[in-house]
Enzyme design. Structure first.
Site, PDB file in Angstrom:
ATOM      1  N   LYS A   1       0.815  -1.217   0.000  1.00 32.22           N
ATOM      2  CA  LYS A   1       0.000   0.000   0.000  1.00 32.22           C
ATOM      3  C   LYS A   1       0.846   1.264   0.000  1.00 32.22           C
ATOM      4  CE  LYS A   1      -4.425  -1.614   1.634  1.00 32.22           C
ATOM      5  NZ  LYS A   1      -5.514  -1.493   2.594  1.00 32.22           N
TER       6      LYS A   1
ATOM      7  N   LYS B   1      -5.090 -11.247  -6.654  1.00 26.99           N
ATOM      8  CA  LYS B   1      -6.204 -11.392  -5.713  1.00 26.99           C
ATOM      9  C   LYS B   1      -7.426 -10.593  -6.189  1.00 26.99           C
ATOM     10  CE  LYS B   1      -6.117  -9.224  -1.841  1.00 26.99           C
ATOM     11  NZ  LYS B   1      -5.924  -8.633  -0.513  1.00 26.99           N
TER      12      LYS B   1
ATOM     13  N   LYS C   1     -11.196  -5.034  -4.129  1.00 28.55           N
ATOM     14  CA  LYS C   1     -12.105  -3.888  -4.287  1.00 28.55           C
ATOM     15  C   LYS C   1     -11.474  -2.819  -5.167  1.00 28.55           C
ATOM     16  CE  LYS C   1     -13.831  -4.207   0.488  1.00 28.55           C
ATOM     17  NZ  LYS C   1     -13.597  -3.751   1.856  1.00 28.55           N
TER      18      LYS C   1
HETATM   19  P1  AMP Z   1     -11.129  -6.081   3.370  1.00 26.11           P
HETATM   20  O1  AMP Z   1     -12.127  -5.852   2.325  1.00 26.11           O
HETATM   21  O2  AMP Z   1      -9.724  -5.965   2.874  1.00 26.11           O
HETATM   22  O3  AMP Z   1     -11.410  -5.318   4.636  1.00 26.11           O
HETATM   23  O4  AMP Z   1     -11.292  -7.610   3.739  1.00 26.11           O
HETATM   24  C1  AMP Z   1     -12.357  -8.110   4.518  1.00 26.11           C
HETATM   25  C2  AMP Z   1     -12.199  -9.598   4.682  1.00 26.11           C
HETATM   26  O5  AMP Z   1     -12.307 -10.263   3.412  1.00 26.11           O
HETATM   27  C3  AMP Z   1     -10.844 -10.016   5.255  1.00 26.11           C
HETATM   28  O6  AMP Z   1     -11.040 -11.113   6.126  1.00 26.11           O
HETATM   29  C4  AMP Z   1     -10.065 -10.445   4.053  1.00 26.11           C
HETATM   30  O7  AMP Z   1      -9.064 -11.389   4.358  1.00 26.11           O
HETATM   31  C5  AMP Z   1     -11.155 -11.078   3.194  1.00 26.11           C
HETATM   32  N1  AMP Z   1     -10.795 -11.006   1.761  1.00 26.11           N
HETATM   33  C6  AMP Z   1     -10.566  -9.886   1.032  1.00 26.11           C
HETATM   34  N2  AMP Z   1     -10.263 -10.201  -0.250  1.00 26.11           N
HETATM   35  C7  AMP Z   1     -10.315 -11.557  -0.335  1.00 26.11           C
HETATM   36  C8  AMP Z   1     -10.107 -12.503  -1.394  1.00 26.11           C
HETATM   37  N3  AMP Z   1      -9.802 -12.109  -2.628  1.00 26.11           N
HETATM   38  N4  AMP Z   1     -10.245 -13.819  -1.109  1.00 26.11           N
HETATM   39  C9  AMP Z   1     -10.572 -14.237   0.143  1.00 26.11           C
HETATM   40  N5  AMP Z   1     -10.779 -13.403   1.183  1.00 26.11           N
HETATM   41  C10 AMP Z   1     -10.659 -12.081   0.960  1.00 26.11           C
END
Ligand code: AMP
Ligand code: TRP
Length: 355
Positions: A115, A217, A220
């Site tokens: 980041k 990955k 968002k």
């Molecule tokens: P975040 O949107 O980064 O706050 O992620 C929220 C949750 O979703 C966290 O537990 C992340 O580890 C999970 N997460 C985000 N992106 C992925 C992905 N591509 N595959 C699996 N889990 C994800």
């Protein structure tokens, strides 16, 4: 001697739309755990200030993540659902942890390196200290289990390091005050104030990949909307995105070894398995040797079947802002009571003149 009571905690940032990766890596597991565990689920709004300070719509985004929690089936009576900024103890404990953790630990975090990019000197201090706030989110409830996607593994290791250093540095005070709790670390029985929290990273979709590139990955922030399935996508959009998903020309492999060097095939089969709640082997038993032209419509049908009711529920719940705000307010009060208890003890352990 008492033991730590099992408690589940997890958090999701209110930045951008939730996607299939968030659902399979996190939300689906949150829902499964609510039947067997005491659970706290948090919209971690303070974390959203670390990468971008000024947001136009943080309140809406926070409500929309809360609406997604509820739409996926989390029960606000059974679980505590709230947003982080309502409970100031998260930030208080994060400060103490900033003084426990070492700068070197933070500098090693891959999420920080990604980041911050090349211009690290110009990243916010909050972005560097992010894992310390995350550790505080978890440990202010002395939570024992954290369901997350694979990308959060390193942050959870750091959470354990912080807990362990705090337990060691203050071991005498903890014992004097009688605040120690017995826990098993490997073969050893040790005593500490904070548990060494376990990550729950299991199943076939702990790391859902982009539909356009199986080595990246699903995220968002990917500029291509075709790379992800959003929880707000309608059925037609889901079908179209799966139809357009990148694949290779070969049919689906007949065994797990056949996925080597085929990240897109691996990803789509993993998604199918996670959505259906079956193993990859079972998916292969049914689709091995078949063409993607046959597999993709089956996957799309399954995705729509799972996501369409969530989508409809999200719309319904989002239309009732009073309800969502009420859930967060009430959850915040319940969370705060628990967090206050921990912080009072932490200040006593640290030796601050706070009562
Ligand atoms: P975040 O949107 O980064 O706050 O992620 C929220 C949750 O979703 C966290 O537990 C992340 O580890 C999970 N997460 C985000 N992106 C992925 C992905 N591509 N595959 C699996 N889990 C994800
Ligand atoms: N760092 C997590 C993410 O980016 C979000 C998060 C913040 C979190 N605090 C947490 C997850 C505590 C689990 C537990 O996805």
């Amino acid at each position: 001697m008492s033991e730590f009571k099992q408690l589940v905690f997890s958090g999701v940032q209110p930045t951008g739309n939730l996607h299939l990766g968030n659902y399979l890596g996190a939300l689906q597991k949150f829902v499964a755990l609510q039947d067997s565990h005491d659970c706290i689920y948090c919209v971690v709004d303070l974390h959203s200030l670390t990468a971008t300070l000024v947001h136009d719509d943080l309140k809406e985004q926070t409500r929309s993540i809360a609406a997604a929690f509820l739409a996926c089936g989390l029960d606000p009576e059974k679980n505590i659902i709230f947003n982080q900024s309502r409970v100031p103890q998260h930030a208080e404990l994060a400060w103490v942890f900033n003084c426990v953790a070492r700068i070197g630990w933070m500098n090693r975090m891959t999420q920080f390196k990604d980041k911050a990019g090349k211009d690290r000197e110009n990243a916010s201090l909050g972005l560097l200290a992010y894992p310390s706030l995350m550790a505080a989110d978890i440990l202010v409830y002395r939570a024992t289990h954290v369901p997350v996607g694979d990308d959060q593994k390193q942050h959870l290791e750091l959470t354990r390091d912080i807990a362990q250093k705090f337990n060691n540095d203050f071991s005498h005070r903890i014992a004097e005050l009688g605040y120690g709790v017995e826990m098993q670390v490997g073969e050893e029985a040790v005593n500490g104030f904070f548990p060494l929290t376990e990550p729950l990273i299991e199943g076939s979709a702990t790391r859902v990949m982009s539909l356009r590139d199986g080595t990246k990955k699903m995220s968002k922030s990917d500029p291509s909307d075709l790379s992800r399935i959003n929880l707000t996508d309608d059925a037609d959009t889901i079908v179209r995105k799966i139809r357009k998903a990148k694949t290779d020309p070969a049919p689906l492999p007949g065994d797990i070894e056949g996925f080597v060097g085929r990240p897109e095939a691996d990803n789509l089969v993993g998604i199918y398995a996670a959505l259906a709640g079956i193993s990859r082997e079972k998916v292969i038993a049914e689709f091995g040797g078949k063409q993607f032209s046959e597999f993709k419509p089956a996957l799309a049908e399954l995705a729509v079947e799972t996501l369409a009711p969530i989508n409809a529920e999200m719309r319904r719940i989002s239309a009732d802002l009073g309800y969502v705000d009420g859930v967060l307010r009430e959850g915040g009060e319940r969370a705060r009571q628990r967090a206050e208890e921990t912080m009072k003890k932490v200040y006593e352990i640290v030796g601050l003149l706070a009562d």
